[in-house]
Motif scaffolding. Structure first.
Motif, PDB file in Angstrom:
ATOM      1  N   ASP A 169       0.803  -1.222   0.000  1.00 56.21           N
ATOM      2  CA  ASP A 169       0.000   0.000   0.000  1.00 56.21           C
ATOM      3  C   ASP A 169       0.839   1.277   0.000  1.00 56.21           C
ATOM      4  OD1 ASP A 169       0.890  -0.662   2.599  1.00 56.21           O
ATOM      5  OD2 ASP A 169      -0.610   0.661   3.493  1.00 56.21           O
ATOM      6  N   LEU A 170       2.148   1.132  -0.071  1.00 54.51           N
ATOM      7  CA  LEU A 170       3.027   2.298  -0.006  1.00 54.51           C
ATOM      8  C   LEU A 170       3.785   2.494  -1.307  1.00 54.51           C
ATOM      9  CD1 LEU A 170       4.641   1.994   3.559  1.00 54.51           C
ATOM     10  CD2 LEU A 170       2.599   3.287   2.888  1.00 54.51           C
ATOM     11  N   ALA A 351       9.878   2.409   4.477  1.00 60.96           N
ATOM     12  CA  ALA A 351       8.450   2.252   4.760  1.00 60.96           C
ATOM     13  C   ALA A 351       8.076   2.990   6.040  1.00 60.96           C
ATOM     14  CB  ALA A 351       8.100   0.767   4.882  1.00 60.96           C
ATOM     15  N   VAL A 354       7.985   6.738   5.255  1.00 55.68           N
ATOM     16  CA  VAL A 354       6.794   7.140   4.500  1.00 55.68           C
ATOM     17  C   VAL A 354       5.567   7.167   5.408  1.00 55.68           C
ATOM     18  CG1 VAL A 354       5.222   6.454   2.653  1.00 55.68           C
ATOM     19  CG2 VAL A 354       7.687   6.325   2.300  1.00 55.68           C
ATOM     20  N   ARG A 355       5.406   6.136   6.224  1.00 59.25           N
ATOM     21  CA  ARG A 355       4.229   6.062   7.099  1.00 59.25           C
ATOM     22  C   ARG A 355       4.214   7.188   8.123  1.00 59.25           C
ATOM     23  NH1 ARG A 355       1.224   1.719   6.067  1.00 59.25           N
ATOM     24  NH2 ARG A 355       2.173  -0.320   5.579  1.00 59.25           N
TER      25      ARG A 355
END
Length: 446
Positions: A169-170, A351, A354-355
């Protein structure tokens, strides 16, 4: 039987000096091939290498040895160590070989062996191969000599596997990443993987010429990366070593983030997602005391092993852990790889970045490390750690640090040096302890 050839990470040495000669490489191919010829199927070995000039020589010698005992050979060319482990398993090979001396200079080289399951060989397997090196090894009949071929899409297969470890989802859109490939095995695959996931990539250390691997670049010399991140205005920097099984990160200000901080970040994220196994992580005796205290405060355990990623992995497999590594940057995430993989670990860091939507300097600083000092004392022979004066000074130091720090003293597994490491809450005490021990070891070795 004592180990003559195999060290903590395969066979390693200066090229064209024993044991890293074409002669021994051929014998290793013969011995390992014979050892792994089990069953009646057509046997296969896969071989990868980094970008060292001597890789051509060692590769050809290994191919000669394997084919001489009847093993077929698949050659990948320059490719990361974890790619060899991955492809050995996925291609149903009986054995995988990586030709690399990791973070060492170009004039060194090494031979790392992986079993059909993609894991590094056990001590037992290595000892059996060692024993065969001193024996006459029977050759295959003329009609049974092995064949060799090259596979040109190995790098593409690895890039696909690496990207599958990144959350679906990223994307990395909007991130500017500097990646330093140390002029080594990942010079094509790592920049491609980050770019395909959407990042703006500034690639350095991607012009190998056979002798510039790890030369003032990569995870063991991150100054170039630090400067490049700041000058490019990048969000983060990624540094791999010559065979891309270790990772060091640089934040947007150019500050270095070591393996301890990376492990803390990944383990914490896994724990919050409910995917952490083993109740903590596995690291070596060299990991900072601050990491241990941080994990304890989060309800996680730190299990320590002796130095060497193979020992970390052994404990991970025994205890069901899925996060482990070394302060130096070896990161083992067993959900995605059977050995250390710097690119896979980097994608987990990205990741998290980004989150969070926060700068790398905030995301990557998980704990305050306690003062730690490591010094090496070179010696020419003997066993200085068994000298009575050295034992006395070490005992005094341990008593002084009791309850507030740690002391780790060990001979290197790859060179004639004694490594002296101390850490504790007081920097002056740590420095004093290390200097006293180093002086005692130097005098005993004189």
């Amino acid at each position: 039987m004592s180990r003559t050839y195999f060290g903590t990470d395969g066979i390693r040495g200066r090229t064209n000096q024993w044991p890293m000669t074409a002669e021994l490489a051929m014998k290793v191919g013969m011995a390992a091939g014979k050892h792994f010829k089990r069953g009646t199927h057509r046997h296969r070995v896969v071989i990868g290498k980094d970008t060292r000039l001597s890789g051509y020589m060692v590769e050809n010698a290994l191919v000669a040895g394997f084919t001489a005992v009847g093993m077929d050979v698949v050659q990948f060319g320059p490719i990361p160590t974890p790619a060899v482990a991955l492809l050995a398993h996925s291609m149903r090979a009986d054995l995988g070989v990586m030709i690399s001396a990791s973070h060492n200079p170009y004039f060194d080289n090494g031979i790392k062996l992986f079993g059909p399951d993609g894991y590094k060989l056990s001590d037992e397997d290595e000892m059996k191969i060692e024993a065969m090196l001193e024996q006459e090894i029977p050759l295959a009949a003329s009609q049974d000599i092995g064949r060799a071929r090259r596979v040109e899409d190995a790098r593409g297969r690895y890039i696909h596997a690496v990207k599958s470890s990144f959350p679906a989802d990223l994307r990395l859109d909007g991130l500017k990443i500097v990646v330093d490939c140390a002029n080594g095995a990942a010079y094509q695959v790592a920049p491609s993987a980050f770019w395909e996931l959407g990042a703006e990539v500034v690639a350095i250390g991607v012009t190998p010429n056979g002798i510039n691997i790890n030369d003032r670049c990569g995870s063991t010399a991150p100054q170039l990366l630090q400067e490049s991140v700041v000058s490019a205005g990048a969000d983060i920097g990624i540094a791999l070593d010559g065979d891309a099984d270790r990772l060091i990160v640089v934040d947007e200000h150019g500050a270095i983030v070591d393996g301890d901080q990376i492990m803390a970040l990944i383990a914490g994220n896994f724990a919050r997602a409910g995917t952490l196994r083993g109740g903590g992580l596995v690291a070596t005796v060299m990991s900072n005391l601050g990491l241990e205290r941080f994990l304890s405060g989060q309800g996680m355990a730190l299990e320590r092993t002796k130095v060497g990623d193979r020992y970390v992995l052994e404990r991970m497999r025994e205890g069901g852990f899925n996060v482990g590594g070394e302060q130096s940057g070896h990161m083992i995430l067993s959900d995605y790889a059977t050995t250390g993989d710097g690119t896979v670990a980097a994608l987990q860091v990205l990741a998290a970045l980004v989150r969070s939507g926060k700068p790398a300097s905030e995301v990557l600083h998980q704990f305050d490390p306690v003062p730690q000092l490591l010094k090496n004392v070179r010696f020419s022979g003997g066993k200085p750690l068994e000298h009575e004066d050295v034992k006395r000074v070490i005992a005094q130091a341990e008593a002084e640090l009791n309850g507030s720090g740690r002391l780790v003293i060990r001979p290197s597994g790859t060179e004639p040096v004694i490594r002296v490491m101390a850490e504790g809450d007081r920097e002056d005490q740590v420095k004093d302890v290390v200097e006293r021990i180093c002086d005692a070891v130097a005098k005993a070795a004189a």
